[in-house]
Design an enzyme around this catalytic site. Structure first.
Site, short mmCIF file in Angstrom:
data_model
loop_
_atom_site.label_atom_id
_atom_site.label_comp_id
_atom_site.label_asym_id
_atom_site.label_seq_id
_atom_site.Cartn_x
_atom_site.Cartn_y
_atom_site.Cartn_z
CE LYS A 96 -7.01 -0.19 6.58
NZ LYS A 96 -7.69 0.21 5.36
CG ASP A 120 0.82 -2.29 6.20
OD1 ASP A 120 -0.15 -2.43 6.98
OD2 ASP A 120 0.75 -1.64 5.14
CB CYS A 134 -3.72 3.22 -1.56
SG CYS A 134 -4.83 4.58 -1.29
CD GLN A 189 -6.61 -4.49 4.60
OE1 GLN A 189 -7.56 -5.13 5.07
NE2 GLN A 189 -6.74 -3.24 4.20
CG HIS A 205 -1.89 1.00 1.40
ND1 HIS A 205 -1.61 2.28 1.79
CD2 HIS A 205 -3.23 0.94 1.20
CE1 HIS A 205 -2.73 2.98 1.82
NE2 HIS A 205 -3.73 2.19 1.47
N1 7TS Z 1 -1.57 -0.77 4.64
C1 7TS Z 1 -2.48 -1.55 4.07
C2 7TS Z 1 -2.12 -2.95 3.67
C3 7TS Z 1 -3.77 -1.06 3.86
O1 7TS Z 1 -4.69 -1.84 3.30
C4 7TS Z 1 -4.08 0.26 4.25
C5 7TS Z 1 -5.42 0.87 3.99
C6 7TS Z 1 -3.09 1.02 4.86
C7 7TS Z 1 -1.85 0.48 5.04
C8 7TS Z 1 -3.34 2.40 5.34
O2 7TS Z 1 -4.22 2.40 6.40
P1 7TS Z 1 -4.73 3.78 7.02
O3 7TS Z 1 -5.68 3.37 8.08
O4 7TS Z 1 -3.52 4.46 7.55
O5 7TS Z 1 -5.37 4.52 5.90
N2 7TS Z 1 -6.11 0.33 2.92
C9 7TS Z 1 -7.17 0.87 2.31
C10 7TS Z 1 -7.77 0.27 1.23
O6 7TS Z 1 -7.41 -0.80 0.74
N3 7TS Z 1 -8.80 1.03 0.80
O7 7TS Z 1 -8.88 2.12 1.59
C11 7TS Z 1 -7.87 2.01 2.53
#
Ligand code: 7TS
Length: 416
Positions: free
Chosen positions: A235, A209, A374, A212, A132
């Protein structure tokens, strides 16, 4: 503070769904919401919503500052949440849990503190091609500033990391290996333990990371011997605006602070300061107090259901989804076979743009995401500009899969 959900002996999705008020709403008159975008953000159970409401109604004050009863109570709830999260991921102690806003901030924190302090020009960082942007751009920024070199573990045709290539990259003696435990596009579950073990053999620090992975299956930082783990509350049934950075004590202690301000100091004079102990060293300013308490409630919620039960349910719905999706002529699903991935299905539909597919699905109340999610470099590697992505969580049902499939057939019909 948290009202524990009655311990669920048997996983019953209809019972679970009753906990999520949003799942009872219509999107358009007579069209109920079918929420298949939990990879972007999950919905919130009443146990979390009510905990936050109760906290604001009854126990709210700024933390760590007041000597009065309500401030002490608020502080206790905030610190209790930290303890719950530490236990949830198997941290050695609650002080290894830093509250941030989200995964993105957690990773930036490591890049800007540990990275700036310990990396030198010519040092290698290993990432993967499936990251991501939030586990890519912070390192690109650091690379531009410090002359660090980024190298990437390739993704193969089936959506797996090429571990033979990884072993070759380790010959560069990387200082850091940072990777997603589960891909937000392909759903691939990467072999974290093996990646970390190999990294440690060449003396590299590792960052997972877990955006997920942590919401969907049991993650234990001590079993994995992870050095850093980043994840987001929103999430995993928690509120937005709260995330976590786990780090081993010796690493966090060696790192300089990220932001300066209140709470992160021990003593300040007009021209200098000394830093507070961990975790406070990294929590400058008034934090997201109610959100942290809400995340504690989310952890209770998930724990009471059981992460093993959650992953088993997702597996059942997910394997059914994949089975049904690949039957549709013109649909191509990206990523590994189901037993090697989470319930995330990014697909293309022949001759129809991903945005059009999701727009048609929206008419039927089906919330899916379209775009590059992303992960532009990964889409470039796959040779496609965008995919439509359906993702599943503990509250999704098989009949929602059927509605998704029906909706895709409608999209085919309309655009053919
Ligand atoms: N890493 C992964 C693997 C992710 O899926 C996401 C967010 C992030 C980092 C960033 O997370 P945040 O909470 O800091 O935004 N993924 C997604 C997505 O797949 N669609 O919207 C956000």
């Amino acid at each position: 503070m948290t009202q524990p959900r009655n311990l669920i002996k048997e996983f019953n999705v209809d019972e679970i769904r009753k906990d999520f008020p949003i799942l009872t709403r219509d999107v358009y008159p007579g069209v109920p919401l079918i929420y298949l975008d939990s990879t972007a953000s999950s919905q919130k159970p009443i146990q979390v919503i009510e905990t936050i409401e109760r906290f604001y109604r009854h126990s709210y004050a700024n933390i760590h500052r007041g000597i009065y009863a309500v401030a002490e109570e608020a502080t206790a709830y905030y610190e209790e949440a930290r303890k719950k999260i530490a236990k949830f991921i198997g941290a050695n102690e609650p002080n290894e849990i830093i509250f941030t806003r989200n995964t993105t901030e957690s990773i930036n924190l490591v890049a800007q503190t540990w990275g700036r302090m310990f990396l030198r020009e010519g040092d290698t960082i290993i990432l993967t091609e499936m990251e991501h942007h939030s586990n890519l751009v912070p390192w690109q920024m650091l690379a531009a500033e410090k002359g660090v070199i980024l190298r990437f573990i390739p993704v193969d045709e089936s959506g797996f990391l090429d571990l033979e290539q990884y072993k070759k990259l380790l010959e560069f003696k990387p200082k850091l290996v940072a990777f997603a435990q589960m891909s937000n596009v392909l759903g691939t579950i990467n072999p974290a333990q093996e990646i970390i073990e190999l990294a440690h053999q060449v003396g590299a620090i590792t960052l997972i990371d877990g955006a997920q992975s942590v919401p969907h299956y049991p993650v234990n930082v001590q079993d994995l011997d992870a050095d850093f783990l980043a994840f987001s509350g929103h999430k995993m049934c928690g509120p937005s605006g709260i995330g976590v950075l786990y780090g081993k004590r010796f690493l966090l202690e060696a790192m300089p602070p990220y932001m300066g301000g209140g709470d992160m100091i021990k003593r300040v004079t007009l021209d200098s300061f000394s830093t507070n102990e961990i975790p406070y060293k990294f929590e400058a300013g008034t934090p997201a107090i109610a959100e942290a308490v809400g995340l504690g409630a989310a952890v209770d919620y998930l724990t009471n259901i059981g992460m093993d039960a959650i992953i088993a349910h997702e597996h059942e719905v997910g394997s059914y989804a994949l089975e049904r999706l690949v039957e549709i002529p013109g649909v191509k699903v990206y990523g590994p076979d189901y037993d090697k991935k989470g319930a995330v299905f990014s697909f293309t539909l022949e001759k129809v743009h991903a945005h059009d597919v999701s727009q048609i699905l929206d008419h039927y109340g089906i919330a899916v995401r379209a775009g590059h999610h992303c992960a532009m470099p990964l889409h470039e590697k796959l040779g496609i500009p965008a995919t439509t992505r359906a993702s599943f969580y503990l509250y999704n049902k098989k009949d929602e899969v059927d509605q998704l499939v029906e909706g895709i057939y409608k999209a085919k019909e309309i655009f053919s």
